[in-house]
Design an enzyme around this catalytic site. Structure first.
Site, PDB file in Angstrom:
ATOM      1  N   LYS A   1     -10.638  -7.772   7.502  1.00 53.20           N
ATOM      2  CA  LYS A   1     -11.332  -7.931   8.527  1.00 53.20           C
ATOM      3  C   LYS A   1     -11.414  -6.924   9.355  1.00 53.20           C
ATOM      4  CE  LYS A   1      -7.945  -9.962  11.689  1.00 53.20           C
ATOM      5  NZ  LYS A   1      -7.665  -9.019  12.998  1.00 53.20           N
TER       6      LYS A   1
ATOM      7  N   HIS B   1       0.749  -1.209   0.091  1.00 57.56           N
ATOM      8  CA  HIS B   1       0.189   0.046  -0.035  1.00 57.56           C
ATOM      9  C   HIS B   1       0.785   1.062  -0.055  1.00 57.56           C
ATOM     10  CE1 HIS B   1      -3.424  -2.640   0.747  1.00 57.56           C
ATOM     11  NE2 HIS B   1      -4.053  -1.401   0.562  1.00 57.56           N
TER      12      HIS B   1
END
Lengths: 178, 289
Positions: free
Chosen positions: A100, A36
């Site tokens: 999650k 990222h």
């Protein structure tokens, strides 16, 4: 249960509602913190992600004579990528994130505008995930180490996943808080 | 005399079992909790959790890809003889298990973030050795993924606030963490001691079986009270709502300074992974899971 087969169109994604269950068959791509950082700092993704599905996951894999085998590959905590999330989606054009724990409310709102959903997978369900992987297509940015590298995976009936953030701004993680 | 190779092999076996199986008490509490859920999403999570455990056991595959970091608690009898370095051998076992189980290489330098040698380095694995009487030897292993470890908290509370403040600290920790530490969690609480011993008490609490009552009646009552309050938050499995936010609250206490009330909270994810080895007939054996 909705079956998603990436690449996904904006229409595919805008039809989904928070609380829907989906499975994915086709290509998903893992990315964790370091991938990222690279992409949001301007490096081009080494794999096409337009309409794609990103999986927040650092798999546990074993090197065998036939190549890598993934043993356990459940979702990681998406919140670690929060500061980069919106920029990442803008630059890559992905349509779904699997993880999650969810994303924060502000990001959920931005994702809705961009036409990207957040799909919650059961944390700790590493073996179910690993067994839905049919093939490791590619491992990219291996210099980041096996957990942080980008794994391009072909999966079958991956899930079930819960649509936790939809494009209307519904966010299941916040429902109980209000 | 305890042989180094035998000890190392037992520790490798503890790691293998802890990563691929859960202790029976955890399984019992998971099953019982799953039955209470009413929302379809909460039920689905429990179904997937139980199915994943079956698959992990069947294929000897780690339950979760985050095979975590390791804390070992060793009770070592003063009457035992030892001719090898216990801590170093545990480190060797972790390196060996990393290749053999295998475990994910997750350990890095905190500043450079470069990978440390296979899951070992200064302070990792953490080994706490306690000398005990006789020829007793017991090794307890706690496996923790970063998802839960990141939500551990230390509070230095005002003593006058009393037990209510302990409950508030737990609820604050749980609501801040929400779905991120993979609830339903086990909550280890260390009350008292100091800013270095309270967290260790919280971790030790996580070694206790989930379905046995705390022998200390005051703590047993407080545990129940906090469990009920935690499950009323509605955070539920994976933070998507439900009846079960915590599987259990486990409290340990130590005396502390009259002007302090240290409260440490260590969360453990639903795959509450741990293992135990003991001397059985003079041989060290893995007894759990």
């Amino acid at each position: 249960m909705t079956k998603l087969t990436p690449p996904l169109s904006e229409g595919d994604i805008r039809r989904l509602r928070a609380g829907d269950l989906v499975t994915i068959t086709g290509r998903i791509v893992t990315a964790r913190d370091k991938a990222h950082v690279r992409i949001t700092k301007g490096r081009k993704s080494p794999v096409g992600l337009r309409g794609g599905v990103i999986y927040h996951c650092g798999p546990l894999a074993k090197r065998t004579p036939k190549g890598w085998q993934i043993l356990s590959a459940g979702p990681t905590t998406s919140a670690r990528m929060d500061p980069m999330q919106v920029e990442f989606v803008k630059r890559t054009g992905v349509r779904a994130l699997i993880g999650k724990g969810g994303v924060n409310e502000e990001i959920a709102g931005q994702l809705a505008k961009l036409g990207c959903v957040y799909l919650a997978f059961t944390g700790g369900a590493g073996v179910i995930a690993a067994r839905a992987i049919e093939k490791i297509e590619k491992i990219l940015w291996e210099d980041l180490g096996p957990a942080e590298a980008i794994w391009v995976l072909r999966v079958r009936n991956f899930g079930p996943l819960v649509v936790a953030v939809d494009t209307r701004g519904n966010n299941l993680y916040l429902r109980e808080k209000r | 005399m305890l042989k180094k190779a035998d000890f190392r092999d037992v520790v490798v076996e503890m790691l293998r079992r802890a990563e691929t199986n859960l202790p029976d008490d955890v399984l019992r509490v998971l099953r019982r909790s799953g039955k209470r859920e009413r929302s379809p999403i909460a039920k689905l999570h429990f179904e997937l959790m139980m199915k994943n455990l079956e698959l992990a056991k069947k294929f000897w595959a780690p339950i979760c890809q985050d095979t975590g970091t390791f804390t070992f608690f060793v009770q070592f009898g003063r009457g035992l003889k030892l001719n090898f370095d216990l801590e170093k051998t545990i480190g060797e076992a972790v390196a060996l298990a990393t290749r053999e189980v295998p475990l994910r290489p997750s350990v890095v330098d905190p500043i450079t973030r470069k990978p440390a040698k296979p899951n070992t380095g200064r302070g990792q694995p953490a080994v706490h050795i306690e000398l005990v009487g006789g020829k007793r030897l017991q090794v307890d292993l706690l496996v923790k993924g970063a998802g839960t470890e990141n939500w551990g908290r230390l509070f230095m509370l005002r003593p006058v606030e009393g037990p209510r403040a302990i409950e508030r600290a737990v609820l604050l920790t749980l609501t801040e963490a929400w779905g991120r530490p993979c609830p339903p969690t086990v909550v280890g609480v260390g009350v008292g001691g100091s800013m270095e011993t309270a967290p260790l008490l919280a971790k030790r609490a996580l070694l206790r079986p989930l379905d046995r009552q705390n022998p200390d009646p005051t703590l047993a009552k407080l545990e129940r009270q906090i469990e009920r309050a935690a499950n009323r938050t509605g955070i539920g499995p994976m933070g998507l709502g439900g009846e079960t936010t915590v599987l259990r609250v486990l409290i340990e206490r130590a005396v502390c300074h009259a002007a302090s009330l240290p409260v440490a909270i260590a969360l453990q994810c639903w795959p509450a992974r741990r293992a135990k080895a003991k001397l059985v007939g003079g041989r060290l054996k893995v007894v759990e899971p």
